[in-house]
Design a protein around this motif. Structure first.
Motif, PDB file in Angstrom:
ATOM      1  N   ASN A 112       3.413  -8.277  -0.531  1.00 14.89           N
ATOM      2  CA  ASN A 112       4.360  -7.166  -0.437  1.00 14.89           C
ATOM      3  C   ASN A 112       4.053  -6.401   0.853  1.00 14.89           C
ATOM      4  OD1 ASN A 112       6.020  -4.917  -0.747  1.00 14.89           O
ATOM      5  ND2 ASN A 112       5.616  -4.720  -2.935  1.00 14.89           N
ATOM      6  N   TYR A 113       4.542  -6.942   1.973  1.00 14.65           N
ATOM      7  CA  TYR A 113       4.220  -6.376   3.276  1.00 14.65           C
ATOM      8  C   TYR A 113       4.707  -4.933   3.409  1.00 14.65           C
ATOM      9  CZ  TYR A 113       3.124 -11.192   4.579  1.00 14.65           C
ATOM     10  OH  TYR A 113       2.580 -12.459   4.633  1.00 14.65           O
ATOM     11  N   ARG A 114       5.876  -4.638   2.878  1.00 17.36           N
ATOM     12  CA  ARG A 114       6.396  -3.275   2.993  1.00 17.36           C
ATOM     13  C   ARG A 114       5.496  -2.282   2.257  1.00 17.36           C
ATOM     14  NH1 ARG A 114      12.856  -3.339   2.028  1.00 17.36           N
ATOM     15  NH2 ARG A 114      12.196  -4.186   0.019  1.00 17.36           N
ATOM     16  N   ALA A 115       5.078  -2.645   1.052  1.00 18.44           N
ATOM     17  CA  ALA A 115       4.188  -1.743   0.311  1.00 18.44           C
ATOM     18  C   ALA A 115       2.856  -1.574   1.030  1.00 18.44           C
ATOM     19  CB  ALA A 115       3.965  -2.279  -1.104  1.00 18.44           C
ATOM     20  N   ASN A 116       2.332  -2.651   1.598  1.00 17.69           N
ATOM     21  CA  ASN A 116       1.050  -2.571   2.295  1.00 17.69           C
ATOM     22  C   ASN A 116       1.119  -1.611   3.479  1.00 17.69           C
ATOM     23  OD1 ASN A 116      -0.035  -4.425   0.545  1.00 17.69           O
ATOM     24  ND2 ASN A 116      -0.119  -6.109   2.008  1.00 17.69           N
ATOM     25  N   LEU A 117       2.137  -1.779   4.324  1.00 15.85           N
ATOM     26  CA  LEU A 117       2.244  -0.931   5.510  1.00 15.85           C
ATOM     27  C   LEU A 117       2.540   0.517   5.132  1.00 15.85           C
ATOM     28  CD1 LEU A 117       1.916  -1.935   8.475  1.00 15.85           C
ATOM     29  CD2 LEU A 117       2.281  -3.756   6.831  1.00 15.85           C
ATOM     30  N   TRP A 118       3.400   0.693   4.155  1.00 17.94           N
ATOM     31  CA  TRP A 118       3.731   2.049   3.709  1.00 17.94           C
ATOM     32  C   TRP A 118       2.486   2.749   3.163  1.00 17.94           C
ATOM     33  CZ3 TRP A 118       8.513   4.442   4.038  1.00 17.94           C
ATOM     34  CH2 TRP A 118       8.638   5.676   3.390  1.00 17.94           C
ATOM     35  N   ALA A 119       1.694   2.030   2.371  1.00 18.03           N
ATOM     36  CA  ALA A 119       0.496   2.623   1.784  1.00 18.03           C
ATOM     37  C   ALA A 119      -0.506   3.020   2.862  1.00 18.03           C
ATOM     38  CB  ALA A 119      -0.147   1.643   0.804  1.00 18.03           C
ATOM     39  N   LEU A 120      -0.664   2.190   3.888  1.00 17.47           N
ATOM     40  CA  LEU A 120      -1.589   2.526   4.970  1.00 17.47           C
ATOM     41  C   LEU A 120      -1.127   3.764   5.733  1.00 17.47           C
ATOM     42  CD1 LEU A 120      -2.456  -1.047   6.284  1.00 17.47           C
ATOM     43  CD2 LEU A 120      -3.969   0.517   5.046  1.00 17.47           C
ATOM     44  N   LYS A 121       0.173   3.834   5.996  1.00 19.42           N
ATOM     45  CA  LYS A 121       0.718   5.015   6.664  1.00 19.42           C
ATOM     46  C   LYS A 121       0.496   6.258   5.801  1.00 19.42           C
ATOM     47  CE  LYS A 121       3.674   7.025   9.712  1.00 19.42           C
ATOM     48  NZ  LYS A 121       3.575   7.034  11.185  1.00 19.42           N
ATOM     49  N   GLU A 122       0.761   6.126   4.524  1.00 20.27           N
ATOM     50  CA  GLU A 122       0.603   7.248   3.595  1.00 20.27           C
ATOM     51  C   GLU A 122      -0.857   7.708   3.533  1.00 20.27           C
ATOM     52  OE1 GLU A 122       2.325   9.966   0.800  1.00 20.27           O
ATOM     53  OE2 GLU A 122       3.243   8.554   2.196  1.00 20.27           O
ATOM     54  N   ALA A 123      -1.787   6.758   3.680  1.00 19.28           N
ATOM     55  CA  ALA A 123      -3.210   7.084   3.616  1.00 19.28           C
ATOM     56  C   ALA A 123      -3.722   7.711   4.908  1.00 19.28           C
ATOM     57  CB  ALA A 123      -4.021   5.833   3.306  1.00 19.28           C
ATOM     58  N   GLY A 124      -2.882   7.711   5.948  1.00 19.10           N
ATOM     59  CA  GLY A 124      -3.271   8.371   7.186  1.00 19.10           C
ATOM     60  C   GLY A 124      -3.549   7.460   8.356  1.00 19.10           C
ATOM     61  N   ALA A 125      -3.221   6.170   8.228  1.00 19.73           N
ATOM     62  CA  ALA A 125      -3.447   5.241   9.339  1.00 19.73           C
ATOM     63  C   ALA A 125      -2.626   5.655  10.555  1.00 19.73           C
ATOM     64  CB  ALA A 125      -3.074   3.823   8.922  1.00 19.73           C
ATOM     65  N   GLN A 126      -3.251   5.557  11.725  1.00 17.54           N
ATOM     66  CA  GLN A 126      -2.574   5.858  12.986  1.00 17.54           C
ATOM     67  C   GLN A 126      -2.459   4.637  13.895  1.00 17.54           C
ATOM     68  OE1 GLN A 126      -5.381   9.043  13.889  1.00 17.54           O
ATOM     69  NE2 GLN A 126      -3.731  10.543  13.717  1.00 17.54           N
ATOM     70  N   ALA A 127      -3.172   3.570  13.578  1.00 13.72           N
ATOM     71  CA  ALA A 127      -3.105   2.311  14.316  1.00 13.72           C
ATOM     72  C   ALA A 127      -3.640   1.211  13.404  1.00 13.72           C
ATOM     73  CB  ALA A 127      -3.917   2.376  15.600  1.00 13.72           C
ATOM     74  N   HIS A 180      12.057  -7.911   5.441  1.00 15.00           N
ATOM     75  CA  HIS A 180      11.654  -7.761   6.831  1.00 15.00           C
ATOM     76  C   HIS A 180      11.849  -6.362   7.411  1.00 15.00           C
ATOM     77  CE1 HIS A 180      11.435 -12.140   6.921  1.00 15.00           C
ATOM     78  NE2 HIS A 180      10.864 -12.045   8.096  1.00 15.00           N
ATOM     79  N   SER A 181      12.390  -5.423   6.627  1.00 20.13           N
ATOM     80  CA  SER A 181      12.702  -4.125   7.221  1.00 20.13           C
ATOM     81  C   SER A 181      12.688  -3.030   6.169  1.00 20.13           C
ATOM     82  CB  SER A 181      14.083  -4.171   7.889  1.00 20.13           C
ATOM     83  OG  SER A 181      14.431  -2.915   8.435  1.00 20.13           O
ATOM     84  N   PHE A 182      12.327  -1.834   6.617  1.00 18.26           N
ATOM     85  CA  PHE A 182      12.505  -0.650   5.789  1.00 18.26           C
ATOM     86  C   PHE A 182      13.931  -0.130   5.886  1.00 18.26           C
ATOM     87  CE2 PHE A 182       7.901  -0.359   6.910  1.00 18.26           C
ATOM     88  CZ  PHE A 182       7.384  -0.379   5.624  1.00 18.26           C
ATOM     89  N   PHE A 183      14.650  -0.545   6.933  1.00 13.21           N
ATOM     90  CA  PHE A 183      15.990  -0.013   7.191  1.00 13.21           C
ATOM     91  C   PHE A 183      17.052  -0.878   6.525  1.00 13.21           C
ATOM     92  CE2 PHE A 183      13.615   1.324  11.129  1.00 13.21           C
ATOM     93  CZ  PHE A 183      13.478   2.648  10.750  1.00 13.21           C
ATOM     94  N   GLU A 184      17.082  -0.839   5.205  1.00 13.73           N
ATOM     95  CA  GLU A 184      18.091  -1.584   4.463  1.00 13.73           C
ATOM     96  C   GLU A 184      18.297  -0.925   3.106  1.00 13.73           C
ATOM     97  OE1 GLU A 184      16.467  -5.510   4.211  1.00 13.73           O
ATOM     98  OE2 GLU A 184      15.197  -5.043   2.500  1.00 13.73           O
ATOM     99  N   GLY A 185      19.396  -1.285   2.464  1.00 15.15           N
ATOM    100  CA  GLY A 185      19.679  -0.726   1.153  1.00 15.15           C
ATOM    101  C   GLY A 185      20.917   0.143   1.153  1.00 15.15           C
ATOM    102  N   PRO A 186      21.419   0.484  -0.029  1.00 16.97           N
ATOM    103  CA  PRO A 186      22.682   1.212  -0.151  1.00 16.97           C
ATOM    104  C   PRO A 186      22.619   2.677   0.273  1.00 16.97           C
ATOM    105  CG  PRO A 186      21.647   0.939  -2.311  1.00 16.97           C
ATOM    106  CD  PRO A 186      20.835   0.139  -1.346  1.00 16.97           C
ATOM    107  N   ASP A 187      21.426   3.229   0.426  1.00 19.90           N
ATOM    108  CA  ASP A 187      21.303   4.659   0.721  1.00 19.90           C
ATOM    109  C   ASP A 187      21.170   4.967   2.213  1.00 19.90           C
ATOM    110  OD1 ASP A 187      21.376   5.214  -2.028  1.00 19.90           O
ATOM    111  OD2 ASP A 187      19.208   4.937  -2.197  1.00 19.90           O
ATOM    112  N   LEU A 188      21.285   3.961   3.065  1.00 20.59           N
ATOM    113  CA  LEU A 188      21.148   4.198   4.499  1.00 20.59           C
ATOM    114  C   LEU A 188      22.319   5.015   5.040  1.00 20.59           C
ATOM    115  CD1 LEU A 188      19.914   0.807   6.026  1.00 20.59           C
ATOM    116  CD2 LEU A 188      18.589   2.880   5.636  1.00 20.59           C
ATOM    117  N   ASP A 189      22.008   5.939   5.934  1.00 22.96           N
ATOM    118  CA  ASP A 189      23.046   6.717   6.603  1.00 22.96           C
ATOM    119  C   ASP A 189      23.658   5.951   7.773  1.00 22.96           C
ATOM    120  OD1 ASP A 189      22.685   8.911   4.916  1.00 22.96           O
ATOM    121  OD2 ASP A 189      21.064   9.704   6.164  1.00 22.96           O
TER     122      ASP A 189
END
Length: 249
Positions: free
Chosen positions: A65-80, A114-123
């Motif tokens: 689950n690549y999206r969950a992995n990257l999101w979790a790292l960002k949420e935990a404070g990763a900067q690189a 492959h992207s966070f930018f998808e789904g029915p709620d996008l502006d």
């Protein structure tokens, strides 16, 4: 001080020497990450660590689950992000035990999110520039560390990312070589592009653990791969430690 996240691949499900502060179980809008995000001190620096395939190693590359992995790292404070990948060698210089710091990638995967930018709620539709998939500053840090550790390495290479979990056919490797690929792995995408979407600088340290299909006289065996990993992962830990010790303030 930059907070680095290390994503461990095959052979690096634990970061030996990490002085653990806490294990974070992070819920994301995309489900659960592969494992808890570990926060601790490594070579005197704060670092986050995530085992890409879980711990124990149980999640195949096409089901991470690549999206969950990257999101979790960002949420935990990763900067690189510094990503570790075990790969096969296509180019003649990419023998077993050789390191490569890729500068480009070709994506042969399918059916992955492959992207966070998808789904029915996008502006609106969002396109990101991905001309240069790896952060050059991080690449140079890895290159400098590999030089200091006197490792056998290539300062650039094209990473061909396949679907897995099976290894490739000889004909597929011939095709990838024609496409300009130097190494082949199964986890480089969509990890790199998701990091870019989250504005996280990202670079990859690839360890060649076997010749790609058709690049050796015999078949590829797990015993041979594990033998290379046993030695190479120790070197990889030292390289990552060098990068952290040289971290910017």
């Amino acid at each position: 001080m930059t907070v680095y996240a290390i994503i461990g691949g095959t052979g690096l499900t634990e970061l030996n020497g990490l002085q653990l502060r806490e294990a974070l179980s992070i819920d994301t809008p995309y489900g659960a990450p592969s494992a808890s995000v570990l926060r601790g001190d490594y070579f005197g620096q704060e670092v986050l660590f995530l085992a890409r395939h879980g711990h124990p190693h149980r999640i195949p590359p096409h089901q991470v689950n690549y999206r969950a992995n990257l999101w979790a790292l960002k949420e935990a404070g990763a900067q690189a992000i510094l990503a570790m990948n075990a790969v096969g060698g296509i180019h003649a210089s990419m023998g077993a035990g050789h390191f490569c710091v890729p500068h480009q990638i070709v994506d042969y995967t399918y059916g992955r999110a492959h992207s966070f930018f998808e789904g029915p709620d996008l502006d609106h539709v969002t396109h990101i520039d991905f001309s240069y998939p790896y952060d050059e500053s991080l690449r140079q840090r890895l290159i400098n560390a590999l030089q200091t550790e006197a490792c056998r390495f290539s300062a650039q290479g094209v990473y061909g990312c396949t679907q897995g979990p099976r290894l490739e056919t000889v004909a597929e490797i011939v095709r990838m070589e024609r496409d300009g690929c130097d190494i082949v792995g199964m986890t480089g995408m969509p990890e790199a592009v998701l990091a870019r979407e989250l504005n996280l600088p990202y670079a990859c340290l690839s360890l060649v653990v076997n010749p790609a299909a058709g690049k050796s006289a015999g078949i590829i065996t797990m015993a041979e791969i594990e033998a290379v990993l046993a030695e190479g992962i120790g070197q990889a830990r030292s390289v990552l430690g060098r990068v952290l010790q040289a971290a910017d303030v």
